[in-house]
Design a protein around this motif. Sequence first.
Motif, PDB file in Angstrom:
ATOM      1  N   UNK A  52     152.385 -82.784   9.720  1.00 18.89           N
ATOM      2  CA  UNK A  52     152.598 -81.791  10.767  1.00 18.89           C
ATOM      3  C   UNK A  52     151.445 -80.788  10.811  1.00 18.89           C
ATOM      4  N   UNK A  53     150.961 -80.410   9.641  1.00 16.57           N
ATOM      5  CA  UNK A  53     149.827 -79.484   9.565  1.00 16.57           C
ATOM      6  C   UNK A  53     148.589 -80.115  10.206  1.00 16.57           C
ATOM      7  N   UNK A  54     148.332 -81.377   9.929  1.00 16.81           N
ATOM      8  CA  UNK A  54     147.196 -82.070  10.529  1.00 16.81           C
ATOM      9  C   UNK A  54     147.348 -82.160  12.042  1.00 16.81           C
ATOM     10  N   UNK A  55     148.563 -82.400  12.513  1.00 15.09           N
ATOM     11  CA  UNK A  55     148.813 -82.420  13.954  1.00 15.09           C
ATOM     12  C   UNK A  55     148.481 -81.070  14.581  1.00 15.09           C
ATOM     13  N   UNK A  56     148.926 -79.998  13.938  1.00 16.48           N
ATOM     14  CA  UNK A  56     148.646 -78.646  14.461  1.00 16.48           C
ATOM     15  C   UNK A  56     147.147 -78.351  14.448  1.00 16.48           C
ATOM     16  N   UNK A  57     146.447 -78.743  13.378  1.00 12.10           N
ATOM     17  CA  UNK A  57     145.001 -78.522  13.299  1.00 12.10           C
ATOM     18  C   UNK A  57     144.280 -79.275  14.418  1.00 12.10           C
ATOM     19  N   UNK A  58     144.684 -80.519  14.644  1.00 12.15           N
ATOM     20  CA  UNK A  58     144.057 -81.325  15.682  1.00 12.15           C
ATOM     21  C   UNK A  58     144.312 -80.713  17.053  1.00 12.15           C
ATOM     22  N   UNK A  59     145.543 -80.318  17.307  1.00 12.00           N
ATOM     23  CA  UNK A  59     145.897 -79.691  18.582  1.00 12.00           C
ATOM     24  C   UNK A  59     145.099 -78.400  18.784  1.00 12.00           C
ATOM     25  N   UNK A  60     144.944 -77.631  17.728  1.00  8.44           N
ATOM     26  CA  UNK A  60     144.169 -76.391  17.797  1.00  8.44           C
ATOM     27  C   UNK A  60     142.707 -76.680  18.131  1.00  8.44           C
ATOM     28  N   UNK A  61     142.143 -77.712  17.534  1.00  7.53           N
ATOM     29  CA  UNK A  61     140.757 -78.104  17.813  1.00  7.53           C
ATOM     30  C   UNK A  61     140.608 -78.512  19.278  1.00  7.53           C
ATOM     31  N   UNK A  62     141.569 -79.275  19.784  1.00  8.90           N
ATOM     32  CA  UNK A  62     141.515 -79.675  21.189  1.00  8.90           C
ATOM     33  C   UNK A  62     141.614 -78.469  22.115  1.00  8.90           C
ATOM     34  N   UNK A  63     142.527 -77.555  21.803  1.00  6.12           N
ATOM     35  CA  UNK A  63     142.695 -76.356  22.637  1.00  6.12           C
ATOM     36  C   UNK A  63     141.430 -75.494  22.625  1.00  6.12           C
ATOM     37  N   UNK A  64     140.802 -75.346  21.454  1.00  2.00           N
ATOM     38  CA  UNK A  64     139.564 -74.563  21.352  1.00  2.00           C
ATOM     39  C   UNK A  64     138.449 -75.216  22.166  1.00  2.00           C
ATOM     40  N   UNK A  65     138.362 -76.516  22.106  1.00  2.00           N
ATOM     41  CA  UNK A  65     137.338 -77.231  22.873  1.00  2.00           C
ATOM     42  C   UNK A  65     137.572 -77.082  24.367  1.00  2.00           C
TER      43      UNK A  65
END
Length: 85
Positions: A52-65
């Motif tokens: 779940x943490x990895x999912x949140x990190x990935x989603x955060x990276x996409x949102x920042x991009x």
Amino acid sequence: MYCYRRHGHNEGDEPAFTQPSLYDEINTHPTVATLFRKRLVASNVLTENRAEELDREFESTLEASLAEVRRWEQQPASARKKPVQ
């Protein structure tokens, strides 16, 4: 081997129009990512919390991009620099 595209062949393609039964089944089938995640958790390679943490990190990276690209698009064309990858 049986292959499919979950969302059709392109943006204008809606495969459920021509293959409704098949795509009803496809839509209820778990994604490859979901199946792989379950396998990693089941084999104790990854905990559910870490997944779940990895999912949140990935989603955060996409949102920042996405935010960076939107800021870039709002600049006048003459002031634009290529977004960092």
